[in-house]
Write an enzyme that holds these catalytic residues in place. Structure first.
Site, PDB file in Angstrom:
ATOM      1  N   LYS A 159       0.871  -1.177   0.000  1.00 39.80           N
ATOM      2  CA  LYS A 159       0.000   0.000   0.000  1.00 39.80           C
ATOM      3  C   LYS A 159       0.909   1.228   0.000  1.00 39.80           C
ATOM      4  O   LYS A 159       1.247   1.782   1.050  1.00 39.80           O
ATOM      5  CB  LYS A 159      -0.928  -0.034   1.224  1.00 39.80           C
ATOM      6  CG  LYS A 159      -2.075   0.964   1.153  1.00 39.80           C
ATOM      7  CD  LYS A 159      -3.101   0.670   2.231  1.00 39.80           C
ATOM      8  CE  LYS A 159      -4.116   1.785   2.394  1.00 39.80           C
ATOM      9  NZ  LYS A 159      -4.947   2.026   1.225  1.00 39.80           N
TER      10      LYS A 159
HETATM   11  N1  PMP Z   1      -7.945  -1.506  -2.888  1.00 41.67           N
HETATM   12  C1  PMP Z   1      -7.382  -0.287  -2.785  1.00 41.67           C
HETATM   13  C2  PMP Z   1      -6.659   0.263  -3.966  1.00 41.67           C
HETATM   14  C3  PMP Z   1      -7.486   0.441  -1.593  1.00 41.67           C
HETATM   15  O1  PMP Z   1      -6.926   1.656  -1.485  1.00 41.67           O
HETATM   16  C4  PMP Z   1      -8.199  -0.107  -0.498  1.00 41.67           C
HETATM   17  C5  PMP Z   1      -8.332   0.664   0.782  1.00 41.67           C
HETATM   18  N2  PMP Z   1      -7.241   0.460   1.640  1.00 41.67           N
HETATM   19  C6  PMP Z   1      -8.771  -1.383  -0.653  1.00 41.67           C
HETATM   20  C7  PMP Z   1      -8.619  -2.045  -1.857  1.00 41.67           C
HETATM   21  C8  PMP Z   1      -9.499  -2.029   0.481  1.00 41.67           C
HETATM   22  O2  PMP Z   1      -8.604  -2.450   1.477  1.00 41.67           O
HETATM   23  P1  PMP Z   1      -9.040  -2.520   3.003  1.00 41.67           P
HETATM   24  O3  PMP Z   1     -10.256  -3.343   3.056  1.00 41.67           O
HETATM   25  O4  PMP Z   1      -7.890  -3.161   3.696  1.00 41.67           O
HETATM   26  O5  PMP Z   1      -9.275  -1.130   3.445  1.00 41.67           O
END
Ligand code: PMP
Length: 318
Positions: A159
């Site tokens: 991320k």
């Molecule tokens: N994909 C992307 C590109 C994101 O930015 C997020 C948000 N963090 C998610 C998926 C969903 O991830 P999460 O459920 O861990 O927030």
């Protein structure tokens, strides 16, 4: 979104005033996007404030940093304590948590090794990401003309802030054309994810979601929904999905820390199923939200209570 209530930001082991939470203009991160971050949430449950799957968020942050050869100068438990301190310093009983690990002030060449690893933790109040009605009414989305990054270009598992330039292109195109969000395809034209959400489809009684194969973020909400859905007796398949499935699916929804579980009611102006939230989506939302509110038993151990007692603020180690 409002930052007025934010009093303190945690920076390299110190809680500083919101107005003082600044980064130098010569920082590597500002020029080259060299930061890893997380987004987690604290919910006001029946039993007090609790963070949702905090250990998994912290683990994903350490994983992201490892891919980019960034060593976080704190142990995960110290990191967790710092998050608690930040929440307490702001007096929040529900909020969004945004830890960022970044390359600070060092040398402004592309080589990141010459810039130090800095850490900050920001928290703020954040309501429903795709609008207050979205959770019940669903949102109208489009397929983006931008693809998600291909494997072996940018690691999708990390991320990284830089990845969000791709997300910004997807989002800007969508909102400019009157949609709430865009769905990106992968480099082979299969469904990938939204600009900040993972995606699920319901077709013929089965739940489908794209696999962790180098074009999507391994969403923690995605993982939670897969667990909840299987426990509720649904078959969930992580598989490659053709774009046209978006036009024939019975139900589609996004998942994410910010978006939670948000139904999609149309794609490219084609109604999804009956054009409103479907029964599978509603059932999963109920199980999910009951768990988050403390209404249902925390049977997976996903809620970490925010301790009321102040712990120590950990100092910088490097
Ligand atoms: N994909 C992307 C590109 C994101 O930015 C997020 C948000 N963090 C998610 C998926 C969903 O991830 P999460 O459920 O861990 O927030």
């Amino acid at each position: 979104m409002s930052y007025e209530e934010v009093k303190k930001v945690w920076m390299n082991g110190r809680l500083v005033d919101f107005a003082e939470a600044k980064i130098h203009a010569f920082s590597h991160v500002f020029h080259y996007g060299s930061a890893m971050f997380e987004g987690a949430r604290v919910y006001k449950t029946k039993n007090g404030a609790a963070a949702f799957r905090l250990d998994e968020h912290i683990k994903r942050l350490y994983d992201s940093c490892k891919v980019y050869r960034m060593e976080i100068p704190y142990a995960p438990r110290e990191f967790q304590a710092a998050i608690f301190d930040t929440i307490r310093a702001n007096g929040f009983d529900e909020c969004y948590i945004r830890p960022v690990v970044y390359r600070g002030l060092g040398a402004l060449g592309v080589n990141p090794f010459k810039s130090p690893i800095d850490v900050l933790i920001a928290v703020w109040k954040w309501g429903k990401y795709l609008g207050p009605e979205a959770i019940e009414q669903g949102v109208d989305v489009c397929v983006s003309s931008w693809n998600r990054m291909a494997p072996n270009t940018f690691p999708a598992m990390a991320k990284a802030t830089g990845n969000y330039l791709n997300s910004a292109l997807i989002k800007m195109e969508a909102v400019t054309n009157g949609y709430s969000e865009g769905i990106a395809l992968d480099n082979a034209g299969r469904i990938s994810e939204g600009s900040g959400e993972n995606i699920f489809l319901v077709y013929g009684g089965r739940i489908l979601t794209p696999p962790l194969a180098g074009t999507i973020l391994p969403g923690i909400t995605r993982d939670s929904v897969i667990t909840i859905a299987r426990d509720a007796g649904y078959t969930v398949a992580e598989q490659q999905i053709a774009r046209e499935m978006l036009y024939v699916a019975d139900e589609i929804f996004f998942t994410g820390t910010a978006a939670e579980i948000t139904p999609i009611r149309s794609v490219d102006r084609i109604p999804v199923g009956s054009g409103r939230r479907g029964p599978v989506t509603e059932r999963l939302q109920k199980d999910f939200f009951d768990l988050l509110s403390g209404e249902a038993e925390d049977r997976y151990g996903w809620l970490t209570p925010i301790p009321v007692e102040a712990g120590q603020v950990v100092g910088r180690r490097s």
